[in-house]
Design an enzyme around this catalytic site. Structure first.
Site, PDB file in Angstrom:
ATOM      1  N   TYR A 152       0.837  -1.212   0.000  1.00 19.24           N
ATOM      2  CA  TYR A 152       0.000   0.000   0.000  1.00 19.24           C
ATOM      3  C   TYR A 152       0.873   1.265   0.000  1.00 19.24           C
ATOM      4  O   TYR A 152       0.603   2.217  -0.741  1.00 19.24           O
ATOM      5  CB  TYR A 152      -0.889  -0.067   1.240  1.00 19.24           C
ATOM      6  CG  TYR A 152      -1.940   0.995   1.374  1.00 19.24           C
ATOM      7  CD1 TYR A 152      -3.133   0.934   0.657  1.00 19.24           C
ATOM      8  CD2 TYR A 152      -1.769   2.060   2.257  1.00 19.24           C
ATOM      9  CE1 TYR A 152      -4.118   1.894   0.817  1.00 19.24           C
ATOM     10  CE2 TYR A 152      -2.744   3.019   2.430  1.00 19.24           C
ATOM     11  CZ  TYR A 152      -3.919   2.937   1.710  1.00 19.24           C
ATOM     12  OH  TYR A 152      -4.893   3.894   1.876  1.00 19.24           O
ATOM     13  N   LYS A 156       0.845   4.099  -2.822  1.00 18.91           N
ATOM     14  CA  LYS A 156       0.479   5.489  -2.509  1.00 18.91           C
ATOM     15  C   LYS A 156       1.622   6.454  -2.789  1.00 18.91           C
ATOM     16  O   LYS A 156       1.388   7.609  -3.164  1.00 18.91           O
ATOM     17  CB  LYS A 156       0.014   5.585  -1.050  1.00 18.91           C
ATOM     18  CG  LYS A 156      -1.313   4.846  -0.782  1.00 18.91           C
ATOM     19  CD  LYS A 156      -2.408   5.270  -1.742  1.00 18.91           C
ATOM     20  CE  LYS A 156      -3.792   4.915  -1.247  1.00 18.91           C
ATOM     21  NZ  LYS A 156      -4.833   5.262  -2.244  1.00 18.91           N
TER      22      LYS A 156
HETATM   23  N1  NAD Z   1      -9.659   5.557   5.374  1.00 17.21           N
HETATM   24  C1  NAD Z   1      -8.450   6.043   5.516  1.00 17.21           C
HETATM   25  O1  NAD Z   1      -7.966   6.256   6.649  1.00 17.21           O
HETATM   26  C2  NAD Z   1      -7.595   6.360   4.309  1.00 17.21           C
HETATM   27  C3  NAD Z   1      -6.376   6.993   4.542  1.00 17.21           C
HETATM   28  C4  NAD Z   1      -5.567   7.305   3.446  1.00 17.21           C
HETATM   29  C5  NAD Z   1      -5.979   6.996   2.162  1.00 17.21           C
HETATM   30  N2  NAD Z   1      -7.161   6.369   1.969  1.00 17.21           N
HETATM   31  C6  NAD Z   1      -7.523   6.079   0.581  1.00 17.21           C
HETATM   32  O2  NAD Z   1      -8.755   6.685   0.278  1.00 17.21           O
HETATM   33  C7  NAD Z   1      -9.445   5.905  -0.703  1.00 17.21           C
HETATM   34  C8  NAD Z   1     -10.834   5.556  -0.189  1.00 17.21           C
HETATM   35  O3  NAD Z   1     -10.696   4.820   1.005  1.00 17.21           O
HETATM   36  P1  NAD Z   1     -11.897   4.508   1.991  1.00 17.21           P
HETATM   37  O4  NAD Z   1     -11.340   4.576   3.359  1.00 17.21           O
HETATM   38  O5  NAD Z   1     -13.083   5.334   1.631  1.00 17.21           O
HETATM   39  O6  NAD Z   1     -12.109   2.962   1.658  1.00 17.21           O
HETATM   40  P2  NAD Z   1     -13.435   2.076   1.484  1.00 17.21           P
HETATM   41  O7  NAD Z   1     -12.944   0.669   1.528  1.00 17.21           O
HETATM   42  O8  NAD Z   1     -14.502   2.500   2.420  1.00 17.21           O
HETATM   43  O9  NAD Z   1     -13.899   2.448   0.007  1.00 17.21           O
HETATM   44  C9  NAD Z   1     -13.152   2.078  -1.127  1.00 17.21           C
HETATM   45  C10 NAD Z   1     -14.084   1.992  -2.309  1.00 17.21           C
HETATM   46  O10 NAD Z   1     -13.313   1.612  -3.466  1.00 17.21           O
HETATM   47  C11 NAD Z   1     -14.045   0.616  -4.172  1.00 17.21           C
HETATM   48  N3  NAD Z   1     -13.134  -0.209  -4.964  1.00 17.21           N
HETATM   49  C12 NAD Z   1     -12.216  -1.105  -4.516  1.00 17.21           C
HETATM   50  N4  NAD Z   1     -11.608  -1.698  -5.540  1.00 17.21           N
HETATM   51  C13 NAD Z   1     -12.137  -1.188  -6.679  1.00 17.21           C
HETATM   52  C14 NAD Z   1     -11.912  -1.406  -8.063  1.00 17.21           C
HETATM   53  N5  NAD Z   1     -11.021  -2.303  -8.476  1.00 17.21           N
HETATM   54  N6  NAD Z   1     -12.619  -0.677  -8.946  1.00 17.21           N
HETATM   55  C15 NAD Z   1     -13.542   0.230  -8.539  1.00 17.21           C
HETATM   56  N7  NAD Z   1     -13.809   0.464  -7.234  1.00 17.21           N
HETATM   57  C16 NAD Z   1     -13.106  -0.217  -6.319  1.00 17.21           C
HETATM   58  C17 NAD Z   1     -14.752  -0.191  -3.079  1.00 17.21           C
HETATM   59  O11 NAD Z   1     -15.821  -0.964  -3.598  1.00 17.21           O
HETATM   60  C18 NAD Z   1     -15.177   0.910  -2.129  1.00 17.21           C
HETATM   61  O12 NAD Z   1     -16.440   1.451  -2.462  1.00 17.21           O
HETATM   62  C19 NAD Z   1      -8.574   4.686  -0.976  1.00 17.21           C
HETATM   63  O13 NAD Z   1      -7.740   4.935  -2.101  1.00 17.21           O
HETATM   64  C20 NAD Z   1      -7.716   4.607   0.275  1.00 17.21           C
HETATM   65  O14 NAD Z   1      -6.517   3.930   0.024  1.00 17.21           O
HETATM   66  C21 NAD Z   1      -7.985   6.044   3.007  1.00 17.21           C
END
Ligand code: NAD
Length: 251
Positions: A152, A156
């Site tokens: 990851y 990123k």
């Molecule tokens: N939650 C955190 O603390 C956090 C921190 C830093 C970065 N992020 C990043 O933010 C983004 C959203 O994260 P989140 O926390 O909302 O996660 P989440 O798991 O709640 O949502 C992720 C979404 O992406 C969709 N998804 C996954 N694989 C896919 C694919 N191959 N094609 C299309 N859609 C796909 C899932 O179905 C889901 O709806 C991600 O890129 C994550 O890495 C999250």
């Protein structure tokens, strides 16, 4: 509500992506809510339409070229060509290096990096045609390193290089490309991490908040607010940047 531009938000079905899709719709964009989970996308779309906005659900896997092309064709036919792309879809497959399976590595790299590449490439011609565009890539504070997240963190950090290169390539066409690097945001992704560590989500959030200068964890709307700024007309001189939205200098 008058709709100005067409945006596509990957992973828009829930969590951060859903908050971004809702915010961009409230800002006046028509939004393609693209997610591999069709049911989630429909919920986001219903919410946007219920608030007077314009949105369609697009079921697609961002890492699959045919699937992305079909989703863009539908978006263009039903709503219009996208000039705002938010590459937010993501997954985690956490494990320490010695326990990380090659499939865990490949899935994470494929969805984050190949996904952002395919989604942005498909939108390029539409942004270039109107000499205006906005791309926002969802990086993470984990790009700076995080235990159990070699795959990851690499993805990123890779998105940050992707962002800076496209900012250089596409600037002449009026297209800005930026990354948002969230710290701890309360979503299903962080809830799953809590469970993997054997903690309740409430305890996990409370422990995390103690380490964050503003003494709280983030919510998806914190990220949506930053994306809203980056895609706004007034942010046209901000490009190639990584904005850490983490309640402090790092997550
Ligand atoms: N939650 C955190 O603390 C956090 C921190 C830093 C970065 N992020 C990043 O933010 C983004 C959203 O994260 P989140 O926390 O909302 O996660 P989440 O798991 O709640 O949502 C992720 C979404 O992406 C969709 N998804 C996954 N694989 C896919 C694919 N191959 N094609 C299309 N859609 C796909 C899932 O179905 C889901 O709806 C991600 O890129 C994550 O890495 C999250």
């Amino acid at each position: 509500m008058s709709v100005s531009r067409v945006a596509v938000v990957s992973g828009g079905g829930r969590g951060i992506g859903a908050a971004v899709a809702k915010r961009l719709a409230a800002d006046g964009h028509a939004v393609g809510v693209l997610d591999v989970d069709e049911e989630c996308s429909c919920e986001t779309v219903e919410h946007i339409r219920g608030s007077g906005g314009v949105a369609i659900a697009l079921a697609a896997d961002v890492a699959d070229e045919t699937s992305v092309a079909a989703a863009y064709n539908r978006l263009i036919a039903e709503v219009g060509a996208p000039t705002v792309v938010v590459n937010n879809a993501g997954v985690t497959r956490d494990a320490l290096l010695h326990k990380m399976a090659p499939a865990d590595w490949d899935d994470v790299i494929r969805i984050h990096l190949r996904g952002a590449f395919l989604m942005t490439k498909a939108a390029r011609e539409h942004m270039v045609a109107v000499k205006w565009g906005r791309v926002v890539n969802m990086s993470s504070a984990s790009a700076l390193g995080n235990n159990g997240q070699a795959n990851y963190s690499a993805a990123k950090a890779g998105l940050q290089g992707f962002t800076k290169t496209l900012a250089i390539e596409l600037g002449r066409f009026g297209v800005t490309v930026n990354a948002v690097a969230p710290g701890f945001i309360a979503t299903r992704m962080t809830e799953a991490t809590a469970h993997r560590l054997g903690l309740s989500f409430e305890d996990f959030k409370a422990k995390a908040a103690e380490q964050i200068p503003v003494r709280r964890v983030g919510v998806p709307e914190d990220i949506a607010h930053t994306v809203s700024f980056l895609v706004s007309e007034g942010a046209g001189f901000v490009s190639g940047q990584v904005i850490y939205v983490a309640g402090g200098p790092r997550g």
